[in-house]
Design a protein around this motif. Sequence first.
Motif, PDB file in Angstrom:
ATOM      1  N   ASP A 158      51.144  36.354  38.738  1.00 46.95           N
ATOM      2  CA  ASP A 158      51.847  36.187  40.005  1.00 46.95           C
ATOM      3  C   ASP A 158      50.958  36.666  41.149  1.00 46.95           C
ATOM      4  O   ASP A 158      49.784  37.039  40.937  1.00 46.95           O
ATOM      5  N   ALA A 159      51.492  36.694  42.366  1.00 43.29           N
ATOM      6  CA  ALA A 159      50.675  37.039  43.538  1.00 43.29           C
ATOM      7  C   ALA A 159      50.137  38.466  43.450  1.00 43.29           C
ATOM      8  O   ALA A 159      48.976  38.723  43.796  1.00 43.29           O
ATOM      9  N   SER A 160      50.968  39.406  42.973  1.00 42.18           N
ATOM     10  CA  SER A 160      50.526  40.802  42.897  1.00 42.18           C
ATOM     11  C   SER A 160      49.410  40.970  41.874  1.00 42.18           C
ATOM     12  O   SER A 160      48.401  41.638  42.141  1.00 42.18           O
ATOM     13  N   ALA A 161      49.584  40.375  40.698  1.00 44.56           N
ATOM     14  CA  ALA A 161      48.559  40.494  39.659  1.00 44.56           C
ATOM     15  C   ALA A 161      47.260  39.840  40.103  1.00 44.56           C
ATOM     16  O   ALA A 161      46.163  40.380  39.878  1.00 44.56           O
ATOM     17  N   THR A 162      47.366  38.696  40.767  1.00 44.86           N
ATOM     18  CA  THR A 162      46.163  38.004  41.250  1.00 44.86           C
ATOM     19  C   THR A 162      45.433  38.853  42.275  1.00 44.86           C
ATOM     20  O   THR A 162      44.198  38.980  42.240  1.00 44.86           O
ATOM     21  N   LEU A 163      46.180  39.464  43.188  1.00 49.29           N
ATOM     22  CA  LEU A 163      45.574  40.335  44.196  1.00 49.29           C
ATOM     23  C   LEU A 163      44.850  41.505  43.545  1.00 49.29           C
ATOM     24  O   LEU A 163      43.717  41.853  43.932  1.00 49.29           O
ATOM     25  N   MET A 164      45.471  42.117  42.515  1.00 52.20           N
ATOM     26  CA  MET A 164      44.862  43.281  41.878  1.00 52.20           C
ATOM     27  C   MET A 164      43.617  42.902  41.089  1.00 52.20           C
ATOM     28  O   MET A 164      42.650  43.666  41.030  1.00 52.20           O
ATOM     29  N   VAL A 165      43.618  41.714  40.480  1.00 51.53           N
ATOM     30  CA  VAL A 165      42.420  41.258  39.768  1.00 51.53           C
ATOM     31  C   VAL A 165      41.292  41.012  40.754  1.00 51.53           C
ATOM     32  O   VAL A 165      40.137  41.432  40.523  1.00 51.53           O
ATOM     33  N   GLN A 166      41.583  40.350  41.859  1.00 47.76           N
ATOM     34  CA  GLN A 166      40.541  40.091  42.866  1.00 47.76           C
ATOM     35  C   GLN A 166      39.950  41.393  43.390  1.00 47.76           C
ATOM     36  O   GLN A 166      38.726  41.514  43.547  1.00 47.76           O
ATOM     37  N   PHE A 167      40.806  42.371  43.654  1.00 45.92           N
ATOM     38  CA  PHE A 167      40.330  43.675  44.135  1.00 45.92           C
ATOM     39  C   PHE A 167      39.483  44.361  43.071  1.00 45.92           C
ATOM     40  O   PHE A 167      38.426  44.938  43.367  1.00 45.92           O
ATOM     41  N   THR A 168      39.925  44.296  41.815  1.00 48.73           N
ATOM     42  CA  THR A 168      39.178  44.925  40.719  1.00 48.73           C
ATOM     43  C   THR A 168      37.769  44.364  40.614  1.00 48.73           C
ATOM     44  O   THR A 168      36.796  45.121  40.439  1.00 48.73           O
ATOM     45  N   LEU A 169      37.625  43.050  40.702  1.00 50.12           N
ATOM     46  CA  LEU A 169      36.304  42.441  40.573  1.00 50.12           C
ATOM     47  C   LEU A 169      35.370  42.916  41.682  1.00 50.12           C
ATOM     48  O   LEU A 169      34.173  43.116  41.457  1.00 50.12           O
ATOM     49  N   ARG A 170      35.921  43.126  42.865  1.00 51.28           N
ATOM     50  CA  ARG A 170      35.106  43.660  43.962  1.00 51.28           C
ATOM     51  C   ARG A 170      34.705  45.113  43.692  1.00 51.28           C
ATOM     52  O   ARG A 170      33.589  45.531  44.026  1.00 51.28           O
ATOM     53  N   CYS A 171      35.615  45.870  43.063  1.00 48.70           N
ATOM     54  CA  CYS A 171      35.286  47.256  42.699  1.00 48.70           C
ATOM     55  C   CYS A 171      34.173  47.303  41.658  1.00 48.70           C
ATOM     56  O   CYS A 171      33.286  48.170  41.721  1.00 48.70           O
ATOM     57  N   LEU A 172      34.202  46.379  40.693  1.00 49.78           N
ATOM     58  CA  LEU A 172      33.145  46.335  39.683  1.00 49.78           C
ATOM     59  C   LEU A 172      31.789  46.101  40.338  1.00 49.78           C
ATOM     60  O   LEU A 172      30.785  46.736  39.976  1.00 49.78           O
ATOM     61  N   ASP A 173      31.750  45.192  41.297  1.00 50.11           N
ATOM     62  CA  ASP A 173      30.497  44.956  42.020  1.00 50.11           C
ATOM     63  C   ASP A 173      30.066  46.205  42.785  1.00 50.11           C
ATOM     64  O   ASP A 173      28.877  46.550  42.824  1.00 50.11           O
ATOM     65  N   ALA A 174      31.039  46.896  43.385  1.00 47.72           N
ATOM     66  CA  ALA A 174      30.728  48.062  44.216  1.00 47.72           C
ATOM     67  C   ALA A 174      30.082  49.184  43.429  1.00 47.72           C
ATOM     68  O   ALA A 174      29.241  49.926  43.954  1.00 47.72           O
ATOM     69  N   VAL A 175      30.477  49.348  42.152  1.00 43.67           N
ATOM     70  CA  VAL A 175      29.910  50.434  41.343  1.00 43.67           C
ATOM     71  C   VAL A 175      28.800  49.942  40.416  1.00 43.67           C
ATOM     72  O   VAL A 175      28.312  50.686  39.571  1.00 43.67           O
ATOM     73  N   GLY A 176      28.398  48.677  40.570  1.00 39.60           N
ATOM     74  CA  GLY A 176      27.224  48.178  39.852  1.00 39.60           C
ATOM     75  C   GLY A 176      27.456  47.743  38.433  1.00 39.60           C
ATOM     76  O   GLY A 176      26.507  47.699  37.635  1.00 39.60           O
ATOM     77  N   ILE A 177      28.688  47.381  38.070  1.00 43.55           N
ATOM     78  CA  ILE A 177      28.960  46.865  36.725  1.00 43.55           C
ATOM     79  C   ILE A 177      28.390  45.454  36.614  1.00 43.55           C
ATOM     80  O   ILE A 177      28.724  44.583  37.420  1.00 43.55           O
ATOM     81  N   ARG A 178      27.556  45.218  35.619  1.00 39.06           N
ATOM     82  CA  ARG A 178      26.947  43.899  35.450  1.00 39.06           C
ATOM     83  C   ARG A 178      27.045  43.352  34.032  1.00 39.06           C
ATOM     84  O   ARG A 178      27.026  42.137  33.842  1.00 39.06           O
ATOM     85  N   GLU A 179      27.116  44.212  33.043  1.00 40.05           N
ATOM     86  CA  GLU A 179      27.045  43.755  31.652  1.00 40.05           C
ATOM     87  C   GLU A 179      28.083  44.468  30.794  1.00 40.05           C
ATOM     88  O   GLU A 179      28.269  45.680  30.902  1.00 40.05           O
ATOM     89  N   GLY A 180      28.761  43.709  29.932  1.00 44.71           N
ATOM     90  CA  GLY A 180      29.639  44.326  28.954  1.00 44.71           C
ATOM     91  C   GLY A 180      31.005  44.693  29.500  1.00 44.71           C
ATOM     92  O   GLY A 180      31.470  44.171  30.510  1.00 44.71           O
ATOM     93  N   ALA A 181      31.656  45.636  28.807  1.00 42.85           N
ATOM     94  CA  ALA A 181      33.073  45.932  29.047  1.00 42.85           C
ATOM     95  C   ALA A 181      33.280  46.854  30.240  1.00 42.85           C
ATOM     96  O   ALA A 181      32.454  47.718  30.545  1.00 42.85           O
TER      97      ALA A 181
END
Length: 346
Positions: A158-181
Amino acid sequence: MTTANLLSHALGLPHHVDSLMLARRDKAAMNAALRDAGLPSAHTVKVQGGDDIDSALEEFTLPVIVKPVDSAGGDGCVVCWQASDVAAAVEAALGQRNLLGIKNSEMLIQDYLDGQQFIVNTVSIGGRHLVSDVHTVRVDRVGGRSVMRHSLLVTEMDASATLMVQFTLRCLDAVGIREGAAHTEVRLTAEGPRLIEVNARIMGASLEPSLYRTALGYTQADLVAERFTNPDAFVARFDSPYAPHAAMAMAFLYVSEPGTVVSSPGLDLVRTLPGLHSMEKLPAIGATIAQPWMCTGQAGMAYFVHRQRDLVAASLDRLHRLEDDGQLHRMWPPTAHPGHPSRRAG
């Protein structure tokens, strides 16, 4: 994980961004990395006790949460509504070894994030992040502690879950996650999405394979293995939508106070709940449950899976009523008035 990153770099293997290693372990550095990336974050200050606390509290509006700089499982996390509670929580944890075996030389004071909590698990390749599974989380407040009661798989975005996933992916980029889990916990506050923490690992110490494969067709660990052994097949998954086959849930069985298990009369009823998949880590009679607020399964774990998410949610509600009434495990010393936790999120 820092050693693994350094070793991968030295061997020329895929790894995360070297310059952001601290941001993937230290929660204060993590939030600083989010701010550097232009993302909203919880205000976070490190303290070592005494005058540090008084000075830090001038920057906050109560309530706040006190937590170790580096730990897991809810270890040392206390929600504080008064300044005296903050000082007590900091002093109680300083110098102690946390769940990861690290001595707490500093503690964090952080904005308390109120709102629905989500878990977003991912597996990455070359900085591209595949969503493995998404869960809503029920968290109750018991005294000054946040107690995780269950996670429930999101089956439709739904809209809330989609928003949280989009935000999470930006957080992964911010802390340098590139490979794996990665295992990320976020909350949808009144001000919008906020990060609790990113963990560069799979969720939890273990994943029950049959539970995950029934609901999703894979475990997060399966995807990690595929990313490294068959990257072409892994990349092909980006073309398929997130579409679980069934709902699943993981419940951390609950008792209200530390003590010794005298009997477990409620387990027979739990075994009749619709959608129950299995239970594990059930304490033996005579076992001690020392820290029931930790999400480490000291009182046991119950797993559910069914095609109907509403049915799983209803079973979870029945389970929690049983726990809150003190009827799951009988404890010594007895709790005269078990009381019901204050539900805060989820």
